[in-house]
Enzyme design. Sequence first.
Site, short mmCIF file in Angstrom:
data_model
loop_
_atom_site.label_atom_id
_atom_site.label_comp_id
_atom_site.label_asym_id
_atom_site.label_seq_id
_atom_site.Cartn_x
_atom_site.Cartn_y
_atom_site.Cartn_z
N ASP A 112 0.83 -1.19 0.00
CA ASP A 112 0.00 0.00 0.00
C ASP A 112 0.88 1.25 0.00
O ASP A 112 1.99 1.25 0.54
CB ASP A 112 -0.88 -0.03 1.25
N GLU A 155 -0.69 -0.36 -4.84
CA GLU A 155 -1.84 0.54 -4.91
C GLU A 155 -1.83 1.34 -6.21
O GLU A 155 -2.86 1.50 -6.86
CB GLU A 155 -1.84 1.49 -3.71
#
Length: 731
Positions: A165, A191
Site C-alpha cells: 500500500d 496501490e
Amino acid sequence: MVRPLGAEEQHLRVVPHIPFNFASQATNPFLATLDTVKRIALATDGLRQFTLLKGYQSEGHDSAHPDYGGNYNERAGGLADLNALLRAGKKWNSDFAVHVNATESYPVAHAFSEQLVDKNDKQWDWLDQSYRIDARRDLVSGDIARRFAQLREETDPALNTLYLDVFRESGWNSDRLQRHLRDQGWQITTEWGHGLERSALWSHWANETDYGPDTSRGINSQLIRFLHHHQKDVFADKWPTLLGCGRMGNFEGWVGKTDWHAFHTIIWTDALPAKYLQAYPITSWGAHEITFEGPTRTSVSDAEGTRRITTDGRLVYDGGTYLLPWEPRRATDPDKLYHYNPRGGSTSWELPRGWSAARAVHLYRLTDQGRTEETRIPVRDGRITLTARPGVAYVVHRTKAPAQGDPHWGEGTPVTDPGFHSGTLDGWRTTGPASVQLSKPGDYELVIGAGAAATVAQKLARLAPGSYTASVQIEVGAEAGERRRAGLEVRTTDGVTATNWTDTSTAGNYVAADRKSGTRFQRLFTHFTVPEGGGPVTLALTAAAGRARVRFDNVRVVPARPTAKKGALAYEDFEHVPQGWGVFVKGDAGGSTDPRTHIAQRHAPFTRRGWNGKAIDDVIDGGSSLKSRGENTGLVYRTVPHTVRFAPGRRYRVTFRYANEKAGQYAWVTAVDEPAPRELSRHPLPVATRPATWTYEFTAPANGTAWVGLRKVGDDGTAECVLDTFEVREV
C-alpha cells in the site's frame, strides 16, 4: 527487460476481490472468506481468483503496520484459520495476497520504535496516527526483510503475493526491497501503477476504476503497455474498445460495496474479455487494431465502431457477446468455452479447430450453486447456436461435465453451512415457516415467515471442553418497531441450554464493511461452555410465533472467554471480544462508513500519555480499551437489547472508566427507541487526561427500548476518547 515473478500466469487471474476486515469488526472471518471463494468458483466454473485480504493482521485494515507476521487478526480467526483458508482456497483455484505497508507505521505495532519511524513525520490518520518509516534504515538493517521472512515462514505457500500500500520509494530503496522480496519468492502488487514497477503485476487504482481519484489511475504510456501488456495489470484504461481493463468488482465490504450481482456482472462484461487478450505479447498496434503473438493468431479491432476479437480466424467476441475459449493460450483446443450475451437471444459460433470432431457439446448455465440446466447442443458444420438469457453467463464443455462435489460449506468451522450458501436447509433440522431466500444484494439468508414458532437447528462438529461463543446476525421485522422474539440457543450434553434473544431490531447497521450495512441486522452472541468429557452440542436459531419476519445469517462459533461480573446486568472490559465492540454496535456517526473507533491495545510507551505529545492513554485498564479518534459527528456507538437488556420501569446504574482528550467533543447519551430514537439525557464528557470514572442512574421508560451510548458532538478531526470497564447494574 525484467519479467516480474508471476507474470507468466497473470492473464489467468480473472477475478480479483477484496474481503475487508476493519476496526475490530471482523466482518469477513477467514473461514467465511473460504465459503466466498467457493461461491465465486462455482459461479465461474473455476476461473482463477486473486483474493486480496485487507485486514489480515491485528484489528484489521490499517492496524499495526508493519507487523507482517506474528500479529494476526484474532477476531477474524487468527493464524490457524488464515492458514486453513489458504490451504483450502488454493484447491478452489485462488491465489492469495495480503495488504501490507512499508511506508507507514502505527504505534501499536510490535515493530514500532523511534528508530523505525520519524515521529515528526505524520502520515495516514484514521484509527490511529501513523508515522513515516525510515525506509533506508529499515532496509540496511535487514529488519524489513526479516519481517517479511516471518510472514513467509508462518503462512501457507498459497499466500504467494504481497500488496504494498501507498509505496512512495524509488531508486535504491525500491530496487533493494524488490530484490529482498524476489529472493523470498513473493509476487508483488501495489496501490498505484508506478510503484515497484519492475515487479508489480497488478495495481489497485488501475483496476477498481471507481476507487480513488483519477490522479494515479495507472500507467498511461502506450509504449510501456505495448511491452508489458501480457505481464501486468497496471495500466490506465485508455483503450476500452481495444484492450479493455480487467476491472475489479467487490462485494465483501471494501469501500462499502456489498452487491454480489454487480460484482458478478463485472467478471463477464469487463474482466474475462480483457484477460483473454492478455495471454500473449502484442505484435502490432494500429489506430483500430491490435494483434498478438502466439499460435492462436488473436487480434482485436474496433474499426467498424464495435469491438471484435478473432482467434485462429474465428470471431469469438462481438460487441459484448462472446464465446471465448479458456484458457486463451490453448484457444485452438481449449477445455471449455464461456458464453455471455448482455442482450440475450440466439447467436451462432464456429467452434475451435481442436473441437472439429465434436458432434454435440454441452451447455450449462452458471450459478453460484455451480453448473445447472445442462443442454446438449448439436454441432452442424463446425458451428453451434446458443440461446442465452440477457446478462447470464454460460459455459460450454466438449463432453458432459463431471458431477460437482460437495462444497462443504463451513469447512474448518463447527457449523455446517453457516452462511446458508447452499440455498437450502439441508444441513439443518427445521420446524415452522423457515426457508432460505436471496436478499436484494445477493446474500443467502434464513428467513422465518409469519406464523407458527420455528426452530432451525443442527449438531455442531465435536468441540473440545472449554468456553465458546456462538453468534448470528439477526433482524426482527421488515420495519423498525415490529416485534417477535427470536434468538440463539446452545444445548450441551450436561443439560444446560444457553440462550440469548431479542424481540426487536431498531438499531441500524452502519458498518460499511458489513454486507448487512443498510439493514437492521446486528450480531447476537450466546456464550456457552462445553463440559469436561465433551459430548454433542446442538445450536438452534429460534423464533416464537408471530407476524414479524425474522432474518438470520452468518452463524459463527469460536472459542471465547465470557466477560461477566457478579451481580452486573452487563459488564465489558474489551479483553476477550470475539468480534465487534463488545456490548456496543456502531451508531449513525458518518452514516454507513468505516468508523474511527476500534479496540485498542497497549504498547508502552508509544500508546501512553506523554509520548510525542499524546494527551491520553489508548488503554485504561488491562490490555485493551475501546478507542475513538476524530470520530464523525453523530452517534458513535450504542447498546442494543441483546447486549444490555434494560427492562421498562426498572432503575439502573451505569458506570464506566474513560479518558477524554478535549472538551466539547464527546457526550454520553441515554435514549429510547420508539422505534425512532429519542434522547432522554445527554452529558458532555469533560476533559480527562488521566482515567476517570463516570457513574449515573436512570429509569428505563415504560415504552420503547432503552439504550446508552457515546455521541460525537464536536468537529475536531483527531480528538480521542477511550472507554473501558463498562458496567450496568439494576438498583
